[in-house]
Scaffold this motif. Structure first.
Motif, short mmCIF file in Angstrom:
data_model
loop_
_atom_site.label_atom_id
_atom_site.label_comp_id
_atom_site.label_asym_id
_atom_site.label_seq_id
_atom_site.Cartn_x
_atom_site.Cartn_y
_atom_site.Cartn_z
N ASP A 22 34.91 39.60 10.50
CA ASP A 22 34.94 38.43 10.12
C ASP A 22 34.17 37.18 9.28
N PHE A 23 34.20 37.61 7.56
CA PHE A 23 33.25 37.25 7.44
C PHE A 23 33.21 35.35 6.95
N GLN A 24 33.84 34.48 7.41
CA GLN A 24 33.30 32.89 8.24
C GLN A 24 33.23 32.96 9.32
N ALA A 25 33.33 33.44 9.99
CA ALA A 25 32.43 33.82 11.14
C ALA A 25 31.50 33.96 11.14
N ASP A 26 31.00 35.43 10.94
CA ASP A 26 30.08 36.35 11.27
C ASP A 26 28.62 35.68 9.80
N LYS A 27 27.97 35.07 10.33
CA LYS A 27 26.96 34.43 9.39
C LYS A 27 26.13 35.58 9.44
N THR A 28 25.66 36.54 9.63
CA THR A 28 24.89 37.97 9.29
C THR A 28 25.45 38.90 7.46
N VAL A 29 26.52 38.31 8.19
CA VAL A 29 27.00 39.23 6.50
C VAL A 29 26.73 37.93 5.38
N VAL A 30 25.37 38.88 4.63
CA VAL A 30 24.43 38.39 3.55
C VAL A 30 25.42 38.58 1.98
N VAL A 31 25.72 36.59 1.79
CA VAL A 31 26.87 37.20 0.65
C VAL A 31 25.68 36.81 -0.66
N ARG A 53 23.95 45.26 -12.12
CA ARG A 53 23.98 46.44 -11.96
C ARG A 53 22.64 47.08 -12.38
N GLU A 54 22.66 46.61 -13.89
CA GLU A 54 21.49 47.12 -14.61
C GLU A 54 20.40 46.55 -14.35
N THR A 55 19.82 45.38 -14.26
CA THR A 55 18.67 45.03 -13.48
C THR A 55 18.78 44.45 -12.05
N ARG A 56 17.59 44.48 -12.03
CA ARG A 56 17.23 44.20 -10.04
C ARG A 56 17.17 43.08 -9.91
N SER A 57 17.28 42.42 -10.64
CA SER A 57 17.50 40.56 -10.30
C SER A 57 18.98 40.42 -9.72
N PRO A 58 19.21 39.80 -8.79
CA PRO A 58 20.78 39.08 -8.15
C PRO A 58 21.04 38.23 -8.84
N ILE A 77 25.16 47.84 7.45
CA ILE A 77 24.02 46.95 7.77
C ILE A 77 23.93 46.39 5.89
N TRP A 78 24.30 45.28 6.07
CA TRP A 78 23.79 44.15 4.57
C TRP A 78 22.77 43.75 3.85
N LYS A 79 22.67 43.98 2.93
CA LYS A 79 21.51 44.00 2.18
C LYS A 79 21.25 42.63 1.57
N SER A 80 20.24 42.20 1.15
CA SER A 80 19.75 41.11 0.37
C SER A 80 18.96 41.63 -0.88
N ASN A 81 18.88 40.67 -1.53
CA ASN A 81 17.43 40.99 -2.93
C ASN A 81 17.08 39.50 -2.51
N SER A 112 33.79 33.97 -8.53
CA SER A 112 33.42 35.52 -9.72
C SER A 112 32.23 34.96 -9.89
N GLY A 113 31.70 36.37 -9.87
CA GLY A 113 30.35 36.96 -9.69
C GLY A 113 30.06 36.85 -7.60
N ILE A 114 29.91 36.13 -7.15
CA ILE A 114 29.98 36.66 -5.78
C ILE A 114 30.19 38.53 -5.32
N TYR A 115 29.49 38.84 -4.43
CA TYR A 115 29.66 39.92 -3.79
C TYR A 115 28.52 40.50 -2.22
N VAL A 116 28.86 41.71 -1.73
CA VAL A 116 27.67 41.43 -0.99
C VAL A 116 27.41 43.46 -1.08
N ASP A 117 26.29 43.90 -1.22
CA ASP A 117 25.54 44.86 -0.71
C ASP A 117 25.51 44.90 0.60
N PHE A 118 25.94 46.47 0.59
CA PHE A 118 25.56 47.43 2.17
C PHE A 118 25.60 48.41 1.85
#
Length: 371
Positions: free
Chosen positions: A32-41, A213-218, A178-182, A77-83
């Protein structure tokens, strides 16, 4: 005999549909993305301060910005998750609050999600999904056939023009995720409907997503359809957020303003950004559609007018004074009629031109200069 076989087949089919459309995924566990704050948005500049999980502006700004801006800020718009995951299937369930589609955008672009895989080779590959249900109160998207060991990670993009809620993410019970962050400083984009994503056919085809996708920056996308007006409240907020590059692409929404107002809004944006960020690169973008030839050219004259005021601003305030301000010219973006869906909003082809042929080229040049 025929009737009996027909009813057996019908029953089997109805059971299969029930399995897909219901909550009956016995071999899945749900996040549950609303409840689980370990998810990196990702793609949020103020994720800890939002009212709803997928808002783009902090909650304290609700009464500071115009109502239209606040409403649009709730679009994801522009919100994403990497995992990373070893699950061979994923199921997404959510609700959306606005219109399913718009006159200049498809349902999938407005309300759907989109996923890509970053391969070990460095290449990005689109991941095909199936909409089991496409209803306002029950969106359900299935990705199966996953588990390729050459996938480094997945990137899931959220809808471009809708606000969503009750987001549930299903994976196999025995699978890991595993949720990834930058941690790098983001590229912050402040712009119009084009920056928000109109009229990409999928969320991953907006120019900001392609650029990400083409740069390393979030990437933080602050595109507001019809409302990217270089307003003080937004400029002040952006200036206080540290970035690797600021992109200001607001001229298309300044055509309704008088010449001096256009000029002064640009001056304020530059001065405010420089007050907080003296040397951070800033890209100001011309009105790209000014390069398209139209028979009914009333709008064309508006585009050219704001560009004239923009170029006056660059000559007066930038040239010879600030070497860290860069201009993306309309001719560099080089949109043609076939690059848009209505003479204004880019098609998927136009979005690619925006991202790769213009912004990415300029950003690579800026990066090379900073080394």
């Amino acid at each position: 005999m025929m009737n009996k076989r027909f009813f057996i087949l019908l029953y089997s089919f109805s059971c299969w549909v029930s399995l897909l459309n219901g909550q009956e995924y016995p071999n899945f566990r749900w996040i549950d993305f609303q409840a689980d704050k370990t998810v990196v948005v990702q793609g949020q500049g103020w994720g800890n301060d939002v009212v709803n999980r997928f808002d783009r502006l902090p909650g304290i700004y609700k009464d500071s910005v115009r109502q239209d801006v606040w409403r649009l800020s709730r679009n994801s718009s522009g919100i994403y998750v990497d995992f990373t995951t070893n699950s061979d299937s994923l199921v997404l369930e959510y609700k959306y609050g606005g219109k399913e589609s718009l006159k200049n955008m498809s349902s999938i672009g407005v309300s759907g999600m989109d996923m890509y895989a970053k391969m070990a080779s460095g290449k990005w590959i689109w991941v095909k999904g199936k909409y089991v249900s496409f209803e306002k109160d029950k969106m359900q998207l299935l990705f199966d056939g996953l588990g390729n060991d050459k996938v480094l990670f997945y990137r899931l993009y959220f809808p471009l023009y809708n606000n969503i809620s009750d987001f549930q993410f299903g994976i196999r019970h025995n699978a890991n995720i595993i949720w990834k962050s930058n941690p790098e400083a983001p590229i912050i984009i402040y712009g119009t409907s084009i920056a928000q994503g109109a009229s990409a056919s999928r969320a991953g085809l907006s120019w900001s997503a392609i650029l990400g996708r083409e740069t390393r920056s979030p990437i933080i996308n602050l595109g507001f359809s019809g409302n990217g007006r270089l307003e003080k409240e937004l400029v002040d907020l952006i200036a206080k957020k540290k970035a690797s590059i600021y992109i200001i692409d607001c001229l298309p929404n300044l055509v309704a303003f008088k010449d001096e107002d256009v000029y002064q809004r640009l001056v304020y944006a530059l001065n405010r950004l420089r007050m907080e960020n003296p040397t951070t690169p800033i890209i100001f973008t011309e009105h790209a559609i000014a390069t398209i030839e139209l028979v009914n050219d009333a709008s064309q004259k508006d585009y050219e007018r704001v560009n004239r005021n923009f170029n006056r601003f660059i000559k007066d305030q930038v040239e010879g004074k600030d070497s860290n301000v860069y201009v993306l010219k309309a001719e560099e973006i080089n949109l043609g009629v076939n690059s848009t869906i209505d003479g204004v909003h880019p098609s998927d082809l136009g979005m690619t031109q925006y991202a790769e042929a213009s912004y990415l080229r300029l950003i690579n040049r800026i990066t090379a200069l900073k080394k």
